[in-house]
Design an enzyme around this catalytic site. Structure first.
Site, mmCIF file in Angstrom:
data_model
loop_
_atom_site.group_PDB
_atom_site.id
_atom_site.type_symbol
_atom_site.label_atom_id
_atom_site.label_comp_id
_atom_site.label_asym_id
_atom_site.label_seq_id
_atom_site.Cartn_x
_atom_site.Cartn_y
_atom_site.Cartn_z
ATOM 1 N N GLU B 50 105.535 -83.411 52.950
ATOM 2 C CA GLU B 50 105.418 -84.312 51.801
ATOM 3 C C GLU B 50 106.088 -83.684 50.578
ATOM 4 O O GLU B 50 105.973 -82.472 50.358
ATOM 5 C CB GLU B 50 103.911 -84.490 51.543
ATOM 6 C CG GLU B 50 103.518 -85.355 50.370
ATOM 7 C CD GLU B 50 101.987 -85.443 50.241
ATOM 8 O OE1 GLU B 50 101.261 -84.740 50.995
ATOM 9 O OE2 GLU B 50 101.522 -86.223 49.384
ATOM 10 N N LYS B 121 103.472 -93.773 50.401
ATOM 11 C CA LYS B 121 102.085 -93.332 50.653
ATOM 12 C C LYS B 121 101.094 -94.361 50.133
ATOM 13 O O LYS B 121 101.100 -94.718 48.950
ATOM 14 C CB LYS B 121 101.854 -91.971 49.983
ATOM 15 C CG LYS B 121 100.507 -91.331 50.297
ATOM 16 C CD LYS B 121 100.427 -89.917 49.694
ATOM 17 C CE LYS B 121 99.170 -89.186 50.112
ATOM 18 N NZ LYS B 121 99.160 -87.789 49.572
ATOM 19 N N CYS B 154 100.005 -87.457 54.586
ATOM 20 C CA CYS B 154 98.804 -86.682 54.224
ATOM 21 C C CYS B 154 97.514 -87.492 54.291
ATOM 22 O O CYS B 154 97.052 -87.823 55.380
ATOM 23 C CB CYS B 154 99.003 -86.078 52.832
ATOM 24 S SG CYS B 154 97.895 -84.695 52.476
#
Lengths: 283, 283
Positions: B50, B121, B154
């Site tokens: 990320e 995300k 994540c």
């Protein structure tokens, strides 16, 4: 934990045992002795395996039908209700349910005041599809003095949707009567993937998970034991038990923590952070 | 694996590395050297952490804004596209995306023919909420010659809905650029719960999961490494890597298996066995 501070201590027991196929009366009698033993050790919530009163490997629907009972007016629920009243505790246990001409692979929840409710296994495994109807009650969650309890049975936990439904309905603890079998492609010498699933689900939902498995080999079908109680952190606090011995897995937990500790920082609360607008509709 | 038998062997690499905060050009140059190293070892799909071009711990939105780039016309995507073309491989990598006045914590997918697509995300963690907009593209899945690829970043993997959305859209592999941090309530000496989550999701969706984490401590924030590649069985086939060293985690997998081996017996196929009628609507 100080009284009056919002803490809710609870001793949970998962009874890992081997039902004898077809010996319903004998199994129930043995189960009640094990419930007594768990109660003597302080348990207030006792979880028992899937189909613990009948055994698992039916050879025909007729055989399953003959062993199934009505809920709540059958003899097994009556006997468990008497035990729950006598020992002032809650029981979640797997039972073959007869409802008219239909059979379900069910779990009952029983408290000191008697029968509370039923869950019917939603995701049927293998030959269960030949004997049982798929569950039609969704994932009910029942309130108790120490928190809200959801149920699922065995293969149901392979579906994260099942855990999520329980969580969004407010469950603090998900009880899982189970008869875990070896899964194709898994190495039997490794940790049970069933345990890994329970750990991930407990953590990502911030709930307790209590899974009571059976042991033994029945009509050629082995079962893998490894019953466990998982904290909302995702880590076992009781078990995993052995793969082949009768055991009572015990853990005393603070139920309040499951709800309170979902908040991880100023921005994030793991259950509320869901974004259904970004998931596909048919989830 | 015999050619022409429907098998799809693929060498996946997860590059675990430490971006230097703010040194976008230097990070990209170093990343390209690591991609070359992975390619030399046979990798055809390379996953990077990320925000690997910028670093993670922004002090202000202005700082994040200054380091972010347009996609696909920024210099980072251009450099990665050249690397993908030169080495004939696919890259999934985290990048700070600027879209007009908006910033996203994004991942790009790039192939030998250039830019393929973007994931933004969906579930923002901590102070990311101060700098980025929540992702608005859902969970896109992109076809490649060796299978279909989904992405998440994540904290997204804490939401089983994200994995399910990818799976139901046909993903064989979910690539996860990540910057895992220590989670409140977790014992840092134990296995990473992030790994447990990836294992359970790979197994219950019958997909491969490839997670590339960063290492190091940035502006006081430690990261935990432990990048891994998980098979559709739920077990790691590459890693977990160390918690603190630059490493390339490699695994050669048969992508076809993820789709084919979802069938576990005559009755059960783990993805098709879902029962949305029994889950709550807002899942």
């Amino acid at each position: 934990m100080a009284a009056g501070s919002g803490e809710t201590p609870l001793c949970i027991a998962c009874i890992q045992m081997e039902p004898i196929f077809g010996d319903t009366a004998g199994n129930v009698e043995r189960i009640i002795r094990l419930i007594d033993e768990a109660a003597d050790k302080g348990a207030r919530l006792v979880v028992l395996p899937e189909l613990c009163n009948t055994g698992y490997v039916f050879n025909s629907r007729a055989e399953a039908f003959a062993l199934a009972e009505s809920i709540p007016d059958g003899p097994t629920v009556a006997a468990w209700s008497a035990a729950a009243k006598k020992r002032d505790l809650y029981i979640v246990a797997g039972i073959a349910e007869r409802a008219g001409e239909r059979l379900f692979n069910s779990a009952v929840m029983i408290g000191p005041d008697g029968y509370i409710g039923t869950f019917r296994k939603v995701h049927l495994w293998g030959d269960e599809n030949l004997y049982f109807e798929p569950g039609d009650l969704g994932f009910p969650v029942f309130p108790t003095p120490f928190g809200r309890i959801g149920m699922m049975i065995c293969y149901d936990q392979w579906f994260p949707e099942a855990y999520r439904t329980c969580t969004l309905r407010g469950a603090d603890i998900v009880c899982i009567p189970t008869n875990w079998v070896p899964i194709p492609g898994q190495d039997p010498k490794r940790e049970a993937m069933a345990n890994i699933i329970a750990m991930a689900a407990a953590h990502t939902n911030s709930i307790y998970v209590a899974a009571a498995d059976r042991i033994g080999t029945e009509r050629g079908q082995p079962f893998i034991g490894q019953s466990l109680i998982v904290s909302y952190t995702g880590w076992p606090v009781g078990g995993p038990a052995s793969s082949d011995r009768q055991e009572i897995v015990l853990a005393t937990v603070n139920v309040s923590d499951a709800r309170r500790k979902r908040r991880w920082n100023d921005h994030n609360q793991v259950v509320r952070d869901r974004r259904p607008d970004q998931y596909d509709n048919d989830l």
